[in-house]
Scaffold this active site. Structure first.
Site, PDB file in Angstrom:
ATOM      1  CG  HIS A 121      -1.787   1.238   0.731  1.00  0.00           C
ATOM      2  ND1 HIS A 121      -2.894   1.010  -0.234  1.00  0.00           N
ATOM      3  CD2 HIS A 121      -2.315   2.176   1.388  1.00  0.00           C
ATOM      4  CE1 HIS A 121      -3.471   2.206  -0.342  1.00  0.00           C
ATOM      5  NE2 HIS A 121      -3.107   2.995   0.531  1.00  0.00           N
TER       6      HIS A 121
ATOM      7  NE  ARG B 229      -6.412  -7.452  -9.559  1.00  0.00           N
ATOM      8  CZ  ARG B 229      -5.783  -6.647  -8.538  1.00  0.00           C
ATOM      9  NH1 ARG B 229      -6.146  -6.646  -7.366  1.00  0.00           N
ATOM     10  NH2 ARG B 229      -4.486  -6.472  -8.902  1.00  0.00           N
ATOM     11  NE  ARG B 230      -3.185  -9.837 -10.190  1.00  0.00           N
ATOM     12  CZ  ARG B 230      -2.211  -9.941  -9.245  1.00  0.00           C
ATOM     13  NH1 ARG B 230      -2.476 -10.868  -8.241  1.00  0.00           N
ATOM     14  NH2 ARG B 230      -1.364  -9.061  -9.245  1.00  0.00           N
TER      15      ARG B 230
ATOM     16  CG  HIS C 270      -9.143   2.031  -7.219  1.00  0.00           C
ATOM     17  ND1 HIS C 270      -9.551   3.160  -6.762  1.00  0.00           N
ATOM     18  CD2 HIS C 270      -8.079   1.653  -6.647  1.00  0.00           C
ATOM     19  CE1 HIS C 270      -8.535   3.553  -5.819  1.00  0.00           C
ATOM     20  NE2 HIS C 270      -7.749   2.613  -5.723  1.00  0.00           N
ATOM     21  CG  PHE C 271      -4.678  -0.671 -10.013  1.00  0.00           C
ATOM     22  CD1 PHE C 271      -4.128  -0.857 -11.130  1.00  0.00           C
ATOM     23  CD2 PHE C 271      -5.136  -1.657  -9.328  1.00  0.00           C
ATOM     24  CE1 PHE C 271      -3.845  -1.868 -11.609  1.00  0.00           C
ATOM     25  CE2 PHE C 271      -5.038  -2.830  -9.976  1.00  0.00           C
ATOM     26  CZ  PHE C 271      -4.425  -2.952 -11.191  1.00  0.00           C
ATOM     27  CG  HIS C 272      -5.723   0.629 -15.127  1.00  0.00           C
ATOM     28  ND1 HIS C 272      -5.621  -0.412 -14.575  1.00  0.00           N
ATOM     29  CD2 HIS C 272      -4.495   0.502 -16.236  1.00  0.00           C
ATOM     30  CE1 HIS C 272      -4.748  -1.429 -15.203  1.00  0.00           C
ATOM     31  NE2 HIS C 272      -4.243  -0.584 -16.111  1.00  0.00           N
TER      32      HIS C 272
ATOM     33  CE1 TYR D  86      -1.980   7.827  -0.265  1.00  0.00           C
ATOM     34  CE2 TYR D  86      -1.905   5.404   0.523  1.00  0.00           C
ATOM     35  CZ  TYR D  86      -2.720   6.563   0.052  1.00  0.00           C
ATOM     36  OH  TYR D  86      -4.080   6.542   0.573  1.00  0.00           O
TER      37      TYR D  86
END
Lengths: 562, 167
Positions: free
Chosen positions: A233, A449-450, A384-386, A237
C-alpha cells in the site's frame, strides 16, 4: 581569478540552482528507462485487452499471464520507480544541489537497479516467472526473479540515502533555515519508501530466495502476504507523492501564482508518512487467519490518509482561485477561465487531479471493511488503479516531462509539441474513461481481474462480462495510441526540439506568507510516530499470525507452466 | 500553524464525514456481525482430509437442518472439488433453495485461490493452511457463476463452477 571563483560560489547559493550537464545525464538516464518501460508495458496492456476481448490469441506460445506479469512489473515497479527517482534527483539538484561524490553514488543506484530489472525481465520473458507482480507464494518463480527484484529495491534505497545526504549537507550549511519545500518532500517520500520496502525486502531475502533455491522446504504464506502488503500500500503513495510535489510546488508557478501554504504542504506530507504504512490489511480483508478487529483498526488508519488528500484538494483549488482573482477575473467561477488550459504542463496534471476524485472515492469503497467483499479481486479494482496510478499519477508525470526533459536536454517545448501534448492528454483521458469505466462496471457485476479470456462454461453472467471486455479493448487501443504519441513527443524533446532554455518551474511563497513553524522539521519525532503507528497496527496481529501458523507450503512451479 | 477559515470548514466537514462513515462501518461490523471473512481455523494443506469437512464423502452440499445447508469445497489448481454425483462424475453445479442459510467452507491443497460467487457477497481468499468460511442467505433466484478470482496459474481462468438458487 580568485574573485571570479567566489562569485561563482555565491551564484550557486541562489535558488534555484542550475543543473550541470553531468547531472542532466544522470537524471535523464532514469527517465530513459521509464519511457522505454512505458512502451513495453503499454504494449503488453494492449495485448491483454485484445486477448480478453477474444480478438486475438497470443502467438509463439506466449502466455497471457506472462504478459500480465510483464505489464505489472514493468509499469507498476520499473516505470514508476525510475521516473520518480530521476524526477526526485532533479528536484534535489535544483533545490539543495548534488556533490560529485553524491552523483557517483547516485549512478551506483542506477546501475544496481538496472541489473535487477534486467534479471527479473529475463526470467519473465523466458516464462520462468509468470507469478504476476505480487508474486504470491506458494507459486514459485525462478530464484533469479526474486534476486532481481531485491536488487531493484536495494538500488532505490541507495538513491534514498543520497537524497537524505543531499538534504543533510544543505542543512549543515544553512543552520536554522527551513529546508526547501521540494527537498523536504523528497526526503519524506524516500523515508516512507525505505520503511515500507523493508517489509518486502525481508520477505524476499528471508522467505522467497532461500525457499526458491531449495534451502528452505516450506514458506509461511500468510506471513509473506502480510509483509508484501505492508509494502504494497505505501507503494501506491510512493507513486502519488511525487505527483503531489508537482501539484503543490510546481503547478502554482506554471499558472503564474504562489504556493498556497508552505506549512500545510509539509504537514500533509508528514501525515502521508504516518498513515501510508500501517494500513496493509485493507488489501487482505477477505483473507482467513487475520483477526477482523485488527483488520478494522487498519481500516480506520487507512481512512486517516484521506485527510492530507482533502488538504491537498483545498490547496490546489485555493491556488487556482487566488491566482485568478489576482489577475482580475471576478465572479463565482470567473477565475476558472484564466487557467492556462492550452498549456499542457498544466492541463495534463489538472486532468490527473480530476481523475483523483472518482479514483479516491473508489479507493474508499475498496478499503471499507465489509464492503470490500463486493469488489475484492474483481476487475473493479483494476479499473480503480488505472484511474489513480495510470491517470492521476501518470498524467502528472507526463505533465512534468514536458518541461523537465527539455530543461535537462537544453531544448524547448515548442508550440507544436505543446499542441501535440494536449492531444495526447485528451486521447489518454478518452481511452482511460472508456477502459476504466468498463472495468468498474464489469467488476460490480462480479467479473474477475487477472484472468485470460474465458466463457466460464457459458453462464449468462459471464456472457454479460464479455461486452465490457470489448469496451476495455477499445479503451486500451486508444490508450496505446496515446503511448505512441507520448513516445514521439519524448523523442522530440530529448533529441530534436530546437535548442533553448526551458524553465524549471518552482513556485515561491507569498511575500507576506506566515512563517513555517520549525517543528515541521522535527524529523526524529516524525519517524518515531511513524514507527509507533506501525508497531501498534502490526505487532499483535503479526504475532498472532505466527503463533497460529499452519504447516508451511512447499514451492509450486507447475501451475505457472514450469 | 495558520489555517484559512474556509480550509477549517472544509476539513471539519471532511473529517466529520469520515467519522460518520467509520461509525457506520463499525456498527455493521461489530453489532451486526458483517465482518469480512476472517476464519482462523488452520489445516495441513497436504492432508486436508484430516479435517472432517474436507473428506471426499463430505464435499459438496449437505442439508443439515430445515433450510440450513453446508457446502464444503476443496480447491486446487485449477478445480473446485464439490464431490461427485451418484455416477461418480465430478459435480460442477450445485442447487440451493431460495432463502436457505448456507455455510460455505473451502480450503486449498496447493496455491492461493479465490472463491467468488459472482454477484453476491460470498467473496473469499482461499490460502493454503487455512479454512475460509462464510455463512450467507441466498435470497435471490438465478444461476450464479463461481469464479476463482485470485491468480493460481496457467489455467486460472478455467477454474469455475455454478450455483443455482431455485424457488
Amino acid at each position: 581569478m580568485g574573485l571570479e571563483k567566489i562569485k561563482k560560489v555565491s551564484n550557486n547559493e541562489i535558488l534555484p540552482l542550475t543543473i550541470s550537464k553531468q547531472e542532466s545525464r544522470l537524471y535523464m538516464s532514469f527517465i530513459y528507462v521509464a519511457i522505454i518501460s512505458l512502451l513495453i508495458g503499454g504494449l503488453m496492456g494492449l495485448l491483454q485487452t485484445l486477448v480478453r476481448s477474444n480478438t486475438i490469441t497470443l502467438p509463439w506460445g506466449i502466455g497471457y499471464y506472462q504478459i500480465l506479469t510483464l505489464h505489472g512489473v514493468v509499469l507498476a515497479l520499473v516505470l514508476t520507480t525510475y521516473f520518480i527517482i530521476g524526477f526526485q534527483f532533479a528536484l534535489m539538484g535544483k533545490t539543495v544541489g548534488i556533490s560529485l561524490k553524491q552523483r557517483k553514488v547516485a549512478w551506483l543506484s542506477f546501475w544496481v537497479m538496472i541489473v535487477g530489472t534486467v534479471m527479473a525481465a529475463i526470467t519473465i520473458l523466458m516464462g520462468k516467472a509468470s507469478v504476476l507482480y505480487t508474486f504470491y507464494a506458494p507459486l514459485k518463480a525462478h530464484p533469479v526473479f526474486y534476486i532481481g527484484l531485491a536488487l531493484v529495491i536495494v538500488g532505490s534505497w541507495i538513491a534514498g540515502f543520497v537524497n537524505w545526504h543531499q538534504l543533510f549537507v544543505w542543512k549543515k550549511k544553512h543552520p536554522g533555515e527551513k529546508s526547501p519545500l521540494l527537498a523536504f518532500m523528497v526526503a519524506i517520500n524516500m523515508a516512507m519508501w525505505f520503511i515500507a520496502s523493508l517489509g518486502v525486502a525481508v520477505a524476499v531475502l528471508v522467505q522467497f530466495i532461500p525457499w526458491s533455491l531449495g534451502y528452505a522446504e516450506t514458506i509461511n504464506v500468510l506471513v509473506s502476504r502480510t509483509l508484501f502488503w505492508y509494502f504494497g500500500h505505501p507503494l501506491v503513495y510512493f507513486w502519488l507523492l511525487p505527483a503531489y510535489m508537482a501539484w503543490y510546488a510546481i503547478i502554482p508557478k506554471i499558472i503564474g501564482g504562489k504556493i498556497f501554504s508552505d506549512s500545510l504542504a509539509r504537514l500533509s506530507f508528514i501525515l502521508f508518512l504516518f498513515f501510508s504504512i500501517p494500513v496493509g490489511f485493507h488489501h487482505q480483508l477477505t483473507e482467513p487467519g487475520i483477526d477482523p478487529v485488527w483488520k478494522f483498526i487498519q481500516v480506520v488508519l487507512t481512512f486517516m490518509v484521506i485527510i492530507p488528500s482533502l488538504m491537498t484538494a483545498f490547496s490546489m483549488f485555493a491556488t487556482f482561485e487566488i491566482t485568478g482573482r489576482r489577475k482580475g477575473f471576478g465572479g463565482l467561477f470567473g477565475w476558472l477561465k484564466h487557467l492556462p488550459w492550452k498549456d499542457v504542463r498544466f492541463l495534463a496534471p489538472f486532468i490527473g487531479m480530476l481523475a483523483f476524485i472518482p479514483g479516491g472515492a473508489g479507493g474508499i469503497i475498496n478499503a471499507s471493511h465489509q464492503m470490500n467483499a463486493v469488489v475484492h479481486n474483481t476487475i473493479w479494482v483494476t479499473g480503480h488503479f488505472h484511474l489513480t496510478v495510470a491517470t492521476t499519477v501518470i498524467l502528472t508525470f507526463f505533465g512534468i516531462s514536458y518541461w523537465l526533459i527539455p530543461h535537462l536536454t537544453g531544448r524547448k517545448l515548442t508550440p507544436q509539441l505543446n499542441r501535440l501534448g494536449i492531444i495526447q492528454t485528451i486521447v489518454w483521458t478518452v481511452g482511460m474513461t472508456i477502459m476504466s469505466g468498463a472495468m468498474h462496471i464489469q467488476g460490480l457485476l462480479g467479473g474477475p481481474r487477472r484472468s485470460a479470456f474465458s466463457e466460464y462454461g457459458g453462464t449468462e453472467q459471464a456472457s454479460n462480462w464479455i461486452g465490457y471486455q470489448v469496451a476495455q479493448a477499445i479503451g486500451g487501443s486508444i490508450l496505446f495510441i496515446g503511448i505512441i504519441l507520448m513516445l514521439y513527443i519524448f523523442i522530440k524533446l530529448a533529441f530534436f526540439a530546437p535548442k533553448g532554455i526551458e524553465e524549471f518551474p518552482i513556485a515561491e511563497e507569498e511575500e507576506d506568507a506566515e512563517p513555517t513553524p520549525m517543528f515541521l522539521e522535527n524529523w526524529k519525532l516524525w519517524i518515531a510516530i511513524t514507527l509507533a503507528l506501525i508497531l501498534f497496527a502490526y505487532t499483535i496481529p503479526f504475532v498472532d499470525i505466527i503463533q497460529n501458523s499452519p504447516p508451511g507450503s512447499p514451492p509450486f512451479s507447475w501451475p505457472i507452466g514450469n | 500553524m495558520h489555517l484559512h477559515k474556509y480550509e477549517k470548514k472544509w476539513l471539519i466537514f471532511g473529517i466529520s464525514s469520515l467519522v460518520v462513515f467509520l461509525i457506520i462501518l463499525g456498527f455493521g461490523a461489530f453489532w451486526q456481525g458483517t465482518h469480512p471473512q476472517s476464519h482462523g481455523v488452520t489445516i495441513d494443506p497436504e492432508n486436508v482430509e484430516a479435517n472432517e469437512a474436507f473428506r471426499p464423502e463430505n464435499l459438496g452440499i449437505t442439508k443439515i437442518d430445515d433450510n440450513k445447508y453446508i457446502v464444503n469445497i476443496v480447491a486446487s489448481a485449477f478445480n473446485y472439488d464439490f464431490g461427485t454425483d451418484e455416477n461418480g462424475a465430478p459435480l460442477k453445479h450445485i442447487r440451493i433453495p431460495k432463502g436457505a442459510t448456507v455455510l460455505f467452507q473451502i480450503t486449498t491443497k496447493d496455491v492461493v485461490h479465490g472463491f467468488n460467487i459472482a454477484g453476491t457477497n460470498v467473496n473469499m481468499m482461499v490460502e493454503p493452511g487455512y479454512v475460509s468460511s462464510i455463512e450467507t442467505v441466498m435470497d435471490r433466484t438465478g444461476e450464479y457463476t463461481v469464479v476463482c478470482n485470485e491468480y493460481c496459474g496457467v489455467g486460472h481462468h478455467l477454474m469455475f463452477a455454478t450455483v443455482e438458487v431455485y424457488d
